[in-house]
Motif scaffolding. Sequence first.
Motif, PDB file in Angstrom:
ATOM      1  N   GLY A 158     -13.986  -4.816  18.871  1.00  0.00           N
ATOM      2  CA  GLY A 158     -14.420  -5.331  17.582  1.00  0.00           C
ATOM      3  C   GLY A 158     -15.905  -5.142  17.305  1.00  0.00           C
ATOM      4  O   GLY A 158     -16.362  -5.379  16.187  1.00  0.00           O
ATOM      5  N   THR A 159     -16.673  -4.722  18.304  1.00  0.00           N
ATOM      6  CA  THR A 159     -18.097  -4.471  18.104  1.00  0.00           C
ATOM      7  C   THR A 159     -18.262  -3.146  17.382  1.00  0.00           C
ATOM      8  O   THR A 159     -17.823  -2.114  17.874  1.00  0.00           O
ATOM      9  N   SER A 160     -18.878  -3.170  16.206  1.00  0.00           N
ATOM     10  CA  SER A 160     -19.013  -1.933  15.435  1.00  0.00           C
ATOM     11  C   SER A 160     -20.138  -1.078  16.001  1.00  0.00           C
ATOM     12  O   SER A 160     -21.137  -1.588  16.511  1.00  0.00           O
ATOM     13  N   ALA A 161     -19.928   0.236  15.914  1.00  0.00           N
ATOM     14  CA  ALA A 161     -20.903   1.203  16.409  1.00  0.00           C
ATOM     15  C   ALA A 161     -21.119   2.263  15.337  1.00  0.00           C
ATOM     16  O   ALA A 161     -20.162   2.847  14.835  1.00  0.00           O
ATOM     17  N   LEU A 162     -22.383   2.512  15.001  1.00  0.00           N
ATOM     18  CA  LEU A 162     -22.750   3.584  14.089  1.00  0.00           C
ATOM     19  C   LEU A 162     -23.332   4.708  14.940  1.00  0.00           C
ATOM     20  O   LEU A 162     -24.421   4.574  15.501  1.00  0.00           O
ATOM     21  N   ARG A 163     -22.571   5.796  15.074  1.00  0.00           N
ATOM     22  CA  ARG A 163     -23.009   6.945  15.878  1.00  0.00           C
ATOM     23  C   ARG A 163     -23.685   7.950  14.967  1.00  0.00           C
ATOM     24  O   ARG A 163     -23.126   8.361  13.958  1.00  0.00           O
ATOM     25  N   GLN A 164     -24.905   8.325  15.357  1.00  0.00           N
ATOM     26  CA  GLN A 164     -25.683   9.297  14.596  1.00  0.00           C
ATOM     27  C   GLN A 164     -26.265  10.310  15.565  1.00  0.00           C
ATOM     28  O   GLN A 164     -26.201  10.120  16.785  1.00  0.00           O
ATOM     29  N   GLY A 165     -26.836  11.363  15.041  1.00  0.00           N
ATOM     30  CA  GLY A 165     -27.353  12.434  15.883  1.00  0.00           C
ATOM     31  C   GLY A 165     -28.410  11.990  16.871  1.00  0.00           C
ATOM     32  O   GLY A 165     -28.585  12.604  17.918  1.00  0.00           O
ATOM     33  N   PHE A 166     -29.105  10.902  16.576  1.00  0.00           N
ATOM     34  CA  PHE A 166     -30.206  10.447  17.430  1.00  0.00           C
ATOM     35  C   PHE A 166     -29.831   9.268  18.320  1.00  0.00           C
ATOM     36  O   PHE A 166     -30.664   8.758  19.047  1.00  0.00           O
ATOM     37  N   GLY A 167     -28.554   8.797  18.268  1.00  0.00           N
ATOM     38  CA  GLY A 167     -28.129   7.700  19.138  1.00  0.00           C
ATOM     39  C   GLY A 167     -27.036   6.877  18.493  1.00  0.00           C
ATOM     40  O   GLY A 167     -26.393   7.301  17.538  1.00  0.00           O
ATOM     41  N   VAL A 168     -26.823   5.692  19.034  1.00  0.00           N
ATOM     42  CA  VAL A 168     -25.790   4.786  18.522  1.00  0.00           C
ATOM     43  C   VAL A 168     -26.398   3.399  18.317  1.00  0.00           C
ATOM     44  O   VAL A 168     -27.232   2.957  19.114  1.00  0.00           O
ATOM     45  N   THR A 169     -25.987   2.748  17.238  1.00  0.00           N
ATOM     46  CA  THR A 169     -26.425   1.390  16.954  1.00  0.00           C
ATOM     47  C   THR A 169     -25.208   0.475  16.955  1.00  0.00           C
ATOM     48  O   THR A 169     -24.257   0.702  16.207  1.00  0.00           O
ATOM     49  N   PHE A 170     -25.238  -0.527  17.826  1.00  0.00           N
ATOM     50  CA  PHE A 170     -24.176  -1.525  17.904  1.00  0.00           C
ATOM     51  C   PHE A 170     -24.596  -2.756  17.124  1.00  0.00           C
ATOM     52  O   PHE A 170     -25.763  -3.162  17.170  1.00  0.00           O
ATOM     53  N   SER A 171     -23.648  -3.381  16.423  1.00  0.00           N
ATOM     54  CA  SER A 171     -23.900  -4.609  15.672  1.00  0.00           C
ATOM     55  C   SER A 171     -23.335  -5.792  16.445  1.00  0.00           C
ATOM     56  O   SER A 171     -22.156  -5.795  16.807  1.00  0.00           O
ATOM     57  N   LEU A 172     -24.181  -6.772  16.694  1.00  0.00           N
ATOM     58  CA  LEU A 172     -23.767  -7.995  17.394  1.00  0.00           C
ATOM     59  C   LEU A 172     -23.823  -9.160  16.419  1.00  0.00           C
ATOM     60  O   LEU A 172     -24.830  -9.344  15.722  1.00  0.00           O
ATOM     61  N   PRO A 173     -22.765  -9.978  16.363  1.00  0.00           N
ATOM     62  CA  PRO A 173     -22.793 -11.139  15.469  1.00  0.00           C
ATOM     63  C   PRO A 173     -23.735 -12.217  16.005  1.00  0.00           C
ATOM     64  O   PRO A 173     -24.006 -12.291  17.209  1.00  0.00           O
ATOM     65  N   ALA A 174     -24.231 -13.032  15.089  1.00  0.00           N
ATOM     66  CA  ALA A 174     -25.101 -14.148  15.481  1.00  0.00           C
ATOM     67  C   ALA A 174     -24.453 -14.953  16.604  1.00  0.00           C
ATOM     68  O   ALA A 174     -23.251 -15.211  16.579  1.00  0.00           O
ATOM     69  N   ASN A 175     -25.253 -15.286  17.609  1.00  0.00           N
ATOM     70  CA  ASN A 175     -24.818 -16.077  18.770  1.00  0.00           C
ATOM     71  C   ASN A 175     -23.709 -15.407  19.575  1.00  0.00           C
ATOM     72  O   ASN A 175     -23.024 -16.076  20.346  1.00  0.00           O
ATOM     73  N   GLY A 176     -23.538 -14.095  19.406  1.00  0.00           N
ATOM     74  CA  GLY A 176     -22.530 -13.351  20.155  1.00  0.00           C
ATOM     75  C   GLY A 176     -23.189 -12.397  21.133  1.00  0.00           C
ATOM     76  O   GLY A 176     -24.411 -12.337  21.251  1.00  0.00           O
ATOM     77  N   GLY A 177     -22.360 -11.645  21.811  1.00  0.00           N
ATOM     78  CA  GLY A 177     -22.872 -10.667  22.757  1.00  0.00           C
ATOM     79  C   GLY A 177     -21.766  -9.737  23.188  1.00  0.00           C
ATOM     80  O   GLY A 177     -20.589  -9.969  22.896  1.00  0.00           O
ATOM     81  N   ASP A 178     -22.141  -8.666  23.868  1.00  0.00           N
ATOM     82  CA  ASP A 178     -21.151  -7.717  24.357  1.00  0.00           C
ATOM     83  C   ASP A 178     -21.749  -6.873  25.474  1.00  0.00           C
ATOM     84  O   ASP A 178     -22.969  -6.707  25.564  1.00  0.00           O
ATOM     85  N   TRP A 179     -20.849  -6.367  26.308  1.00  0.00           N
ATOM     86  CA  TRP A 179     -21.218  -5.383  27.326  1.00  0.00           C
ATOM     87  C   TRP A 179     -21.197  -4.004  26.683  1.00  0.00           C
ATOM     88  O   TRP A 179     -20.255  -3.663  25.961  1.00  0.00           O
ATOM     89  N   ILE A 180     -22.228  -3.216  26.967  1.00  0.00           N
ATOM     90  CA  ILE A 180     -22.303  -1.819  26.545  1.00  0.00           C
ATOM     91  C   ILE A 180     -22.242  -0.987  27.827  1.00  0.00           C
ATOM     92  O   ILE A 180     -22.981  -1.235  28.781  1.00  0.00           O
ATOM     93  N   HIS A 181     -21.325  -0.004  27.837  1.00  0.00           N
ATOM     94  CA  HIS A 181     -21.092   0.796  29.045  1.00  0.00           C
ATOM     95  C   HIS A 181     -21.585   2.231  28.851  1.00  0.00           C
ATOM     96  O   HIS A 181     -21.352   2.829  27.800  1.00  0.00           O
TER      97      HIS A 181
END
Length: 149
Positions: A22-45
């Motif tokens: 459910g964590t959204s990711a915007l992939r672009q030529g220069f990298g990826v941006t993950f969106s984290l909800p307020a007071n949330g978190g996630d593991w990035i692998h």
Amino acid sequence: MTMSKLYASWHHGFTAVAENPGTSALRQGFGVTFSLPANGGDWIHLAIPTPVIVEDRRATLDRVLILFDARETSALLAVHVWDGPERILVREGLRVEGDHAHGLSADNVFPVGRDGINWGCGISMFFTAGQIDSHVFIAGFGGDFSHNI
């Protein structure tokens, strides 16, 4: 005579994946941006291309390096490094904030010093967001290996 040969292996940031689908990711030529909800978190692998054996010798993973930007209220809280199913480094209790996507420092370089890599290395990073929705940008990541050959 045995000599230590160095090998650096990097991967582009847009290959990073979030553990939570459910964590959204915007992939672009220069990298990826993950969106984290307020007071949330996630593991990035992050999967590191791993030179497991060179000239009949197993690799040593000297350190891992991560180019990232913890934006808004996000922060890096933990880094785990894996050799296949075996966790070979645990760094917890961190609170790294801000932009570390354009150079290397003590905030984004993690010494490992593990000899005898068997399977393939990966980095798992836990990011959290504060009281507002926040973003984590990954530009690239890698590992410095050595082989005693």
